[in-house]
Design an enzyme around this catalytic site. Structure first.
Site, mmCIF file in Angstrom:
data_model
loop_
_atom_site.group_PDB
_atom_site.id
_atom_site.type_symbol
_atom_site.label_atom_id
_atom_site.label_comp_id
_atom_site.label_asym_id
_atom_site.label_seq_id
_atom_site.Cartn_x
_atom_site.Cartn_y
_atom_site.Cartn_z
ATOM 1 N N MET A 102 0.842 -1.201 0.000
ATOM 2 C CA MET A 102 0.000 0.000 0.000
ATOM 3 C C MET A 102 0.876 1.251 0.000
ATOM 4 S SD MET A 102 -3.408 -0.949 2.146
ATOM 5 C CE MET A 102 -2.715 -0.761 3.776
ATOM 6 N N HIS A 148 9.084 1.280 3.257
ATOM 7 C CA HIS A 148 10.188 1.309 4.228
ATOM 8 C C HIS A 148 11.007 0.033 4.028
ATOM 9 C CE1 HIS A 148 7.730 -1.572 6.403
ATOM 10 N NE2 HIS A 148 6.733 -0.699 6.439
ATOM 11 N N HIS A 159 9.265 -3.406 3.421
ATOM 12 C CA HIS A 159 8.812 -3.665 2.049
ATOM 13 C C HIS A 159 9.998 -4.028 1.146
ATOM 14 C CE1 HIS A 159 5.603 -0.673 3.411
ATOM 15 N NE2 HIS A 159 4.868 -1.691 3.009
ATOM 16 N N GLY A 217 5.014 -10.254 4.280
ATOM 17 C CA GLY A 217 5.764 -10.125 5.529
ATOM 18 C C GLY A 217 5.106 -10.876 6.677
ATOM 19 N N LYS A 237 5.278 -9.856 9.565
ATOM 20 C CA LYS A 237 4.769 -8.786 10.439
ATOM 21 C C LYS A 237 3.237 -8.845 10.534
ATOM 22 C CE LYS A 237 3.967 -4.198 11.504
ATOM 23 N NZ LYS A 237 2.740 -3.978 10.824
ATOM 24 N N GLN A 286 -2.683 -11.934 8.350
ATOM 25 C CA GLN A 286 -2.879 -11.662 6.914
ATOM 26 C C GLN A 286 -2.197 -12.737 6.076
ATOM 27 O OE1 GLN A 286 -2.665 -7.673 4.906
ATOM 28 N NE2 GLN A 286 -0.576 -8.288 4.471
HETATM 29 P P1 PAJ Z 1 1.437 -2.983 3.475
HETATM 30 O O1 PAJ Z 1 1.079 -2.677 4.890
HETATM 31 O O2 PAJ Z 1 1.958 -1.907 2.597
HETATM 32 O O3 PAJ Z 1 2.470 -4.176 3.497
HETATM 33 C C1 PAJ Z 1 2.904 -4.762 2.295
HETATM 34 C C2 PAJ Z 1 3.711 -5.999 2.637
HETATM 35 O O4 PAJ Z 1 4.859 -5.610 3.407
HETATM 36 C C3 PAJ Z 1 2.933 -7.019 3.496
HETATM 37 O O5 PAJ Z 1 3.232 -8.329 3.046
HETATM 38 C C4 PAJ Z 1 3.474 -6.758 4.889
HETATM 39 O O6 PAJ Z 1 3.398 -7.891 5.750
HETATM 40 C C5 PAJ Z 1 4.930 -6.421 4.568
HETATM 41 N N1 PAJ Z 1 5.560 -5.675 5.662
HETATM 42 C C6 PAJ Z 1 5.108 -4.518 6.237
HETATM 43 N N2 PAJ Z 1 5.936 -4.147 7.248
HETATM 44 C C7 PAJ Z 1 6.916 -5.086 7.307
HETATM 45 C C8 PAJ Z 1 8.061 -5.275 8.146
HETATM 46 N N3 PAJ Z 1 8.358 -4.422 9.123
HETATM 47 N N4 PAJ Z 1 8.847 -6.351 7.923
HETATM 48 C C9 PAJ Z 1 8.550 -7.241 6.925
HETATM 49 N N5 PAJ Z 1 7.481 -7.114 6.104
HETATM 50 C C10 PAJ Z 1 6.672 -6.061 6.297
HETATM 51 O O7 PAJ Z 1 -0.134 -5.481 3.963
HETATM 52 C C11 PAJ Z 1 -0.557 -4.683 3.128
HETATM 53 O O8 PAJ Z 1 0.146 -3.574 2.712
HETATM 54 C C12 PAJ Z 1 -1.890 -4.866 2.436
HETATM 55 O O9 PAJ Z 1 -2.779 -5.482 3.316
HETATM 56 C C13 PAJ Z 1 -1.801 -5.663 1.116
HETATM 57 C C14 PAJ Z 1 -1.285 -7.087 1.325
HETATM 58 C C15 PAJ Z 1 -0.898 -4.919 0.109
HETATM 59 C C16 PAJ Z 1 -3.206 -5.764 0.485
HETATM 60 O O10 PAJ Z 1 -3.754 -4.503 0.294
#
Ligand code: PAJ
Length: 283
Positions: free
Chosen positions: A30, A34, A37, A149, A151, A155
Site C-alpha cells: 500500500m 520502508h 517492504h 511479511g 509482520k 494476513q
Molecule cells: P502494506 O502494509 O503496505 O504491506 C505490504 C507488505 O509488506 C505485506 O506483506 C506486509 O506484511 C509487509 N511488511 C510490512 N511491514 C513489514 C516489516 N516491518 N517487515 C517485513 N514485512 C513487512 O499489507 C498490506 O500492505 C496490504 O494489506 C496488502 C497485502 C498490500 C493488500 O492490500
C-alpha cells in the site's frame, strides 16, 4: 523501471517476459515504503527473474472509521526506492481499475473462520478486503511467486488459505519482520506516533519477548501471561485490542500440550494502531 496503471499494460508486459521464458515475482503493497517492504523485494529477486511491485491503498480493507484518507501516500519517494532496488515494474492502479463496479457492487472473496479472529474481530470486513484485493492482484499479475511479511501474521495465513483454497498456481513466500533498532516493527503507520509516544512504542516488542520468556521457561499458564503483558502495556498508555497466544499453524488458542506458539498483539498508542507478533520458540 516501468510504471503502469492499467491491467492491459500489466498483462502485455508480463506476457512478454513469459514469452522469453522468464519467471515473475510479485510484492503487493500500500506504499509509503520502508525497509520492511524493500526486504520483500530483495527476497523475491533472489528467486525469480522479474519483480512486479504494486502500490494500491485498498479502500475495501479499511473500516468506515479507519485511516483510509489519512493513510500516508508518498508516491515519488516510493518509486525512487523501488527503482534503486531493481524492481522491473511498478503497478499503480486507480480505484476504478480495481473496482469498476464500485466497492459495493463487485465480487468479493471471503476466507472463513480465520478472518473473524484477532484483527478480524476488531476490524470487521478487513480480511475480506485483503483477500479480495490480493486475489484480484494475483489474477492480474499471475506471478510464479508472491512475497508477504510475517509482520502481518494473520494476513499471511489468510492469504495462504486463499491461495490453497482457490487452487491458485502461485507460491507464497514469507519474510521475517524488519525492525527498528529498538525492536519496533517497521510500519507505514509508525508516522502516526508522536515524539513522546515513539520510545514507548518499542515496548510492544518487549511485551512479546517477556511472554516468550515465560513460555520458554516452561509456563503454560496462558491466561496469566496474557494478563501480565496486557497490564504492562496498559500501564504504559496502550489501549490493547488483544494479546493472545495461538497455534502458529491455524491460529487456534494454544493448548498446554503444544510446543510451538505465536504470540500476537494489537494495541493503540495515540493515533497509531500497532500490531506485532513473535514465534516461540523462534525460527
Ligand atoms: P502494506 O502494509 O503496505 O504491506 C505490504 C507488505 O509488506 C505485506 O506483506 C506486509 O506484511 C509487509 N511488511 C510490512 N511491514 C513489514 C516489516 N516491518 N517487515 C517485513 N514485512 C513487512 O499489507 C498490506 O500492505 C496490504 O494489506 C496488502 C497485502 C498490500 C493488500 O492490500
Amino acid at each position: 523501471m516501468l510504471t503502469i496503471d492499467s491491467i492491459a499494460s500489466l498483462r502485455k508486459i508480463v506476457g512478454q517476459w513469459r514469452g522469453q521464458g522468464e519467471s515473475v515475482g510479485f510484492v503487493p503493497t500500500m506504499g509509503n515504503l520502508h525497509e520492511g517492504h524493500l526486504k520483500l523485494v530483495e527476497e523475491a529477486k533472489k528467486h525469480i527473474d522479474r519483480v512486479v511491485v504494486s502500490i494500491f491503498v485498498n479502500p475495501l480493507q479499511f473500516g468506515p472509521t479507519e485511516d483510509f484518507s489519512a493513510y500516508p501516500r508518498t508516491p515519488s519517494e516510493d518509486a525512487s526506492m523501488l527503482g534503486i532496488c531493481g524492481v522491473d515494474l511498478l503497478y499503480l492502479p486507480a480505484t476504478n481499475e480495481i473496482y469498476p463496479e464500485g466497492l459495493e457492487g463487485g465480487v468479493y472473496v471471503e476466507v472463513p473462520n480465520i478472518s473473524d479472529e484477532l484483527c478480524g474481530f476488531f476490524r470487521p470486513g478487513h480480511f475480506r478486503g485483503v483477500a479480495t484485493i490480493v486475489c484480484k492482484l494475483l489474477n492480474q499479475v499471475q506471478p510464479d511467486l508472491a512475497v508477504f511479511g510475517q509482520k502481518d501474521y494473520q494476513q499471511l495465513m489468510v492469504i495462504q488459505r486463499l491461495v490453497s483454497g482457490l487452487n491458485m498456481p502461485v507460491k507464497i513466500m514469507s519474510v521475517p519482520t524488519v525492525r527498528e533498532l529498538d525492536g519496533l516493527a517497521k510500519s507505514s503507520r509508525n508516522v502516526y506516533l508522536s515524539e513522546d509516544e515513539r520510545p514507548n512504542a518499542a515496548m510492544i516488542f518487549k511485551s512479546l519477548n517477556l511472554a516468550a520468556d515465560r513460555l520458554n521457561s516452561g509456563s503454560r499458564d496462558f491466561d496469566l501471561i496474557v494478563e501480565e503483558q496486557t497490564t504492562f502495556l496498559t500501564r504504559l498508555g496502550f489501549r490493547v485490542d488483544y494479546f493472545s497466544i495461538r497455534n502458529p499453524d491455524n491460529l487456534q488458542l494454544s493448548h498446554e500440550s503444544e510446543r510451538r506458539f505465536v504470540i500476537l498483539v494489537a494495541a493503540h498508542l495515540g493515533r497509531a494502531r500497532l500490531i506485532d507478533n513473535l514465534c516461540c520458540p523462534s525460527g
